[in-house]
Design an enzyme around this catalytic site. Structure first.
Site, mmCIF file in Angstrom:
data_model
loop_
_atom_site.group_PDB
_atom_site.id
_atom_site.type_symbol
_atom_site.label_atom_id
_atom_site.label_comp_id
_atom_site.label_asym_id
_atom_site.label_seq_id
_atom_site.Cartn_x
_atom_site.Cartn_y
_atom_site.Cartn_z
ATOM 1 N N GLY A 11 6.307 -11.961 6.875
ATOM 2 C CA GLY A 11 6.197 -10.511 6.683
ATOM 3 C C GLY A 11 5.298 -9.896 7.744
ATOM 4 O O GLY A 11 4.604 -8.893 7.511
ATOM 5 N N GLN A 112 11.039 -21.241 1.880
ATOM 6 C CA GLN A 112 9.774 -21.341 2.625
ATOM 7 C C GLN A 112 9.008 -22.600 2.215
ATOM 8 O O GLN A 112 8.405 -23.259 3.064
ATOM 9 C CB GLN A 112 8.948 -20.067 2.428
ATOM 10 N N ASN A 131 4.067 -10.745 -3.923
ATOM 11 C CA ASN A 131 4.081 -10.698 -5.396
ATOM 12 C C ASN A 131 5.407 -11.066 -6.038
ATOM 13 O O ASN A 131 6.456 -10.861 -5.431
ATOM 14 C CB ASN A 131 3.700 -9.271 -5.832
ATOM 15 N N ASP A 159 -8.614 -8.657 -6.421
ATOM 16 C CA ASP A 159 -9.067 -8.263 -7.766
ATOM 17 C C ASP A 159 -10.570 -8.527 -7.918
ATOM 18 O O ASP A 159 -11.290 -7.733 -8.515
ATOM 19 C CB ASP A 159 -8.272 -9.034 -8.823
ATOM 20 N N HIS A 187 -2.410 -12.653 -11.097
ATOM 21 C CA HIS A 187 -2.607 -11.398 -10.353
ATOM 22 C C HIS A 187 -1.614 -10.388 -10.932
ATOM 23 O O HIS A 187 -0.511 -10.201 -10.417
ATOM 24 C CB HIS A 187 -2.363 -11.622 -8.852
HETATM 25 P P1 NAD Z 1 5.915 -4.375 3.428
HETATM 26 O O1 NAD Z 1 7.208 -3.984 2.830
HETATM 27 O O2 NAD Z 1 5.144 -3.376 4.234
HETATM 28 O O3 NAD Z 1 6.102 -5.641 4.351
HETATM 29 C C1 NAD Z 1 6.780 -6.773 3.896
HETATM 30 C C2 NAD Z 1 7.382 -7.440 5.101
HETATM 31 O O4 NAD Z 1 7.962 -8.651 4.653
HETATM 32 C C3 NAD Z 1 8.496 -6.615 5.763
HETATM 33 O O5 NAD Z 1 8.239 -6.476 7.151
HETATM 34 C C4 NAD Z 1 9.759 -7.415 5.503
HETATM 35 O O6 NAD Z 1 10.684 -7.343 6.567
HETATM 36 C C5 NAD Z 1 9.169 -8.825 5.371
HETATM 37 N N1 NAD Z 1 10.006 -9.759 4.626
HETATM 38 C C6 NAD Z 1 10.813 -9.521 3.565
HETATM 39 N N2 NAD Z 1 11.431 -10.644 3.203
HETATM 40 C C7 NAD Z 1 11.014 -11.607 4.049
HETATM 41 C C8 NAD Z 1 11.319 -12.988 4.199
HETATM 42 N N3 NAD Z 1 12.210 -13.595 3.402
HETATM 43 N N4 NAD Z 1 10.718 -13.675 5.184
HETATM 44 C C9 NAD Z 1 9.845 -13.077 6.021
HETATM 45 N N5 NAD Z 1 9.514 -11.773 5.939
HETATM 46 C C10 NAD Z 1 10.101 -11.055 4.962
HETATM 47 O O7 NAD Z 1 5.004 -4.959 2.234
HETATM 48 P P2 NAD Z 1 3.434 -5.219 2.235
HETATM 49 O O8 NAD Z 1 2.746 -3.981 1.794
HETATM 50 O O9 NAD Z 1 3.035 -5.882 3.475
HETATM 51 O O10 NAD Z 1 3.328 -6.240 0.992
HETATM 52 C C11 NAD Z 1 3.856 -7.532 1.075
HETATM 53 C C12 NAD Z 1 3.731 -8.238 -0.276
HETATM 54 O O11 NAD Z 1 2.351 -8.425 -0.611
HETATM 55 C C13 NAD Z 1 4.346 -7.458 -1.445
HETATM 56 O O12 NAD Z 1 5.013 -8.367 -2.305
HETATM 57 C C14 NAD Z 1 3.116 -6.890 -2.143
HETATM 58 O O13 NAD Z 1 3.357 -6.611 -3.495
HETATM 59 C C15 NAD Z 1 2.150 -8.039 -1.969
HETATM 60 N N6 NAD Z 1 0.731 -7.732 -2.167
HETATM 61 C C16 NAD Z 1 -0.024 -8.664 -2.801
HETATM 62 C C17 NAD Z 1 -1.377 -8.450 -2.995
HETATM 63 C C18 NAD Z 1 -2.240 -9.454 -3.706
HETATM 64 O O14 NAD Z 1 -3.401 -9.125 -4.011
HETATM 65 N N7 NAD Z 1 -1.789 -10.655 -4.000
HETATM 66 C C19 NAD Z 1 -1.965 -7.261 -2.529
HETATM 67 C C20 NAD Z 1 -1.152 -6.324 -1.887
HETATM 68 C C21 NAD Z 1 0.209 -6.564 -1.711
HETATM 69 C C1 LMR Z 2 -2.319 -4.915 -5.400
HETATM 70 O O1 LMR Z 2 -2.952 -5.442 -6.301
HETATM 71 O O2 LMR Z 2 -2.725 -3.900 -4.798
HETATM 72 C C2 LMR Z 2 -1.010 -5.519 -4.971
HETATM 73 O O3 LMR Z 2 -0.678 -6.608 -5.775
HETATM 74 C C3 LMR Z 2 0.089 -4.534 -4.874
HETATM 75 C C4 LMR Z 2 0.584 -4.092 -6.239
HETATM 76 O O4 LMR Z 2 1.797 -4.161 -6.471
HETATM 77 O O5 LMR Z 2 -0.219 -3.674 -7.061
#
Ligand code: NAD
Ligand code: LMR
Length: 327
Positions: A11, A112, A131, A159, A187
């Protein structure tokens, strides 16, 4: 000069990637004397945007950045990787829970996991951010049975950081004085920020903040719902703070933990604190700089026990939802 470490990021052209890559390439992830080679993994439609990200990385002229490999091929993307940061996946929209993403995101992590097992370095460690990160991590881990289970992590550090800031604001204290605050479980909106073991300036949090109702009515829901609050305000999910938390997580894993502190990350449970073995569950953790361990022997009161079981139940439910993705 140390040999470069290969760091894979999925990503890489997304929101979090944009904040995260600069931090890795500048030395904040693995240290100021550790050169890195970035292996940037994207899906085909995002390769053009990734080209721009690569140009920006080049334009920073980071001395520690020894190579950039942009690719949509998983074998190439995970080749020789010692760290894999699995960010790539679809974020939720307002009104959704993170587990609503399992149908669309879960399958990403089967391929992956397999590609990590086949191509990564023997010391590979993987942090899942995409997520719902705990269950996505479970999917990747179970699809890579030759990679030891203690090398898989899902991110709950955001968190923890949120919880510490809320406690510091309420107490009028410096955020650095808040210690031993651990997130338990998923999470998700069932996560449990266990404030009973936390301290502010060395004082137990329930004494430092003498407002019992605030914890249940305000603190816990604020931390549990912070991701949703950001989506509501920004129209997009958290990104810079998420990238920051990913850096904090890796730093905490590779740095010895201070004796009066702990950190949060979701790991493979072996049944600690009565949690179902096999789930990816967030616990209070410590590191000796090489190996991690769950801090055991904490007293869990009835209130906390109910919370840590509720979030475990949600993780069990998520596991059953992805049974077809687990070999
Ligand atoms: P985004 O949409 O801006 O970017 C995601 C990227 O992933 C895109 O560029 C897309 O092309 C790419 N992608 C999609 N499928 C893919 C694959 N199979 N292989 C490689 N790349 C792929 O999203 P973001 O804001 O960067 O968020 C990414 C993820 O992180 C989301 O699932 C979001 O909910 C999660 N997130 C988790 C936390 C946490 O605390 N754990 C916090 C924030 C966001
Ligand atoms: C967060 O906690 O900000 C991320 O997991 C994005 C979401 O979906 O809340």
């Amino acid at each position: 000069m140390k040999a470069p470490v290969h760091v894979s990021v999925t990503g890489a052209a997304g929101q979090i990637g944009y904040s995260l890559l600069i931090r890795i390439a500048s030395g904040q992830l693995l240290g100021p004397d550790q050169p890195v080679i970035l292996r940037l993994i994207e899906i085909e439609p995002a390769m053009k945007a990734l080209e721009g990200v690569v140009m920006e990385l080049q334009d920073c002229a980071f001395p520690l950045l020894k190579g950039i490999v942009p690719t949509c091929d998983l074998s190439e993307g995970f080749s020789n990787a010692s760290w894999a940061l699995l960010v790539g996946s679809v974020p939720r929209k307002a009104g959704m829970e993170r587990k609503d993403l399992l149908g669309i995101n879960g399958k990403i992590f089967t391929g992956q996991g397999k590609a990590i097992q086949e191509n990564a370095a023997s010391d590979i460690r993987t942090l899942v951010v995409g997520n719902p990160c705990n269950t996505n991590c479970l999917i990747a881990m179970d699809n890579a049975p030759d990679v030891p289970k203690d090398r898989w992590f899902a991110m709950t550090r955001l968190d923890e950081n949120r919880a510490k800031s809320q406690l510091a604001l309420k107490a009028g204290a410096d955020v650095a004085s808040v210690k031993k605050l651990a997130i338990w479980g998923n999470h998700s909106s069932t996560m449990y920020p266990n404030y009973f073991d936390a301290t502010i300036d060395g004082k137990p949090v329930p004494e430092a903040i003498a407002d019992e109702a605030w914890f249940a009515d305000d603190f816990i829901p604020t931390v549990q719902q912070r991701g949703a609050a950001i989506i509501k305000a920004r129209g997009l999910s958290s990104a810079a703070s998420a990238a920051n938390a990913a850096v904090d997580t890796v730093q905490s894993i590779i740095t010895p933990t201070e004796s009066d502190n702990c950190f949060s990350v979701a790991v493979h449970s072996n049944g600690e604190y009565g949690i179902e073995p096999g789930l990816i569950y967030s616990y209070p953790m410590k590191s000796d700089g090489e190996n991690l361990s769950i801090i055991e022997g904490l007293d869990i009161n009835d209130f906390s026990q109910e919370k840590i079981k509720a979030t475990e139940a949600e993780l069990s439910e998520e596991k059953s939802m992805v049974a077809d993705l687990l070999p």
